[in-house]
Enzyme design. Sequence first.
Site, mmCIF file in Angstrom:
data_model
loop_
_atom_site.group_PDB
_atom_site.id
_atom_site.type_symbol
_atom_site.label_atom_id
_atom_site.label_comp_id
_atom_site.label_asym_id
_atom_site.label_seq_id
_atom_site.Cartn_x
_atom_site.Cartn_y
_atom_site.Cartn_z
ATOM 1 N N ASP A 8 59.338 -97.630 16.126
ATOM 2 C CA ASP A 8 59.535 -98.365 17.372
ATOM 3 C C ASP A 8 59.640 -97.383 18.548
ATOM 4 O O ASP A 8 59.990 -96.209 18.355
ATOM 5 C CB ASP A 8 60.835 -99.188 17.312
ATOM 6 C CG ASP A 8 60.763 -100.271 16.250
ATOM 7 O OD1 ASP A 8 59.649 -100.657 15.868
ATOM 8 O OD2 ASP A 8 61.841 -100.719 15.812
ATOM 9 N N LYS A 9 59.433 -97.915 19.752
ATOM 10 C CA LYS A 9 59.480 -97.060 20.954
ATOM 11 C C LYS A 9 60.824 -96.331 21.062
ATOM 12 O O LYS A 9 60.880 -95.174 21.468
ATOM 13 C CB LYS A 9 59.234 -97.947 22.181
ATOM 14 C CG LYS A 9 59.071 -97.198 23.462
ATOM 15 C CD LYS A 9 58.618 -98.141 24.566
ATOM 16 C CE LYS A 9 58.810 -97.513 25.926
ATOM 17 N NZ LYS A 9 58.478 -98.430 27.017
#
Length: 258
Positions: free
Chosen positions: A105-106
């Site tokens: 994920d970011k």
Amino acid sequence: MAVIRLDKFLADAGAGTRSAVKALVRQGRVTINDKFVKKSDIKVDTDRDIICLDGKELTYNEYEYFMLNKPKGVVSATTDAKDKTVVELITENKRRDLFPIGRLDKDTEGLLILSNDGKLANVLLSPNKHVDKRYFAIIDGIVSEDTVNAFNEGIDIGDDKPTLPARLIIRKAGTEEASKTEDNIDKIKILHGISEIEIIITEGRYHQIKRMFEAVGMKVTYLKRLSMGNIKLDEGLKPGEYRRLTEEEINLLKNSLD
Ligand code: URA
């Protein structure tokens, strides 16, 4: 041995796009075995021929493998209209077909392998192969032996099937903290339910670890991948830093399958 066109060799070796490298050849900046060439469709042997650009030898790797300590705020993609991508963090000459093997994920940090080896990526990411992925996480909540047992059974996160068993290791669970008001008069004892855990999952579902903790009423506030298969994050790499995998690590990665 691979016999390929000179322009493909130059582009794959990171000298520029296919049209940019054609221009380099026309400008007389490229030599094959010390002889200047003017045609970019000429065939070269990647094992034997020595290709130089401006006198500097170029190396050709059919496959490249990098280990990145992914920082927060960067997306696991090759291109993105809005955000910086993990591929952009590899700043040295690199193959243009590099991509991340799997996604973080970011806001997740840690180990990400980047390569252009599609065959290896397919095998490592195959849902049937169950490659171990180990993470460190900070959890808003008190993780207990009940949570460990529930994760070991598999968790319903709203998909068709529950998750496969995950191994949860509690490093620290729940601390008490004394807190003061600003004027230092009242002392309030607050219960601070923060836990530190490690978790090993063998799947790669969307937001999997965050959704597993949500399903038991807790929130992941920090997540970092420590290993994938047989490859461990080099702790000498600060977030955003990367290095090439060693030959030994490439073999370990290829042998990560069960
Ligand atoms: N699980 C998540 O929730 N996020 C990741 O980035 C990886 C695993």
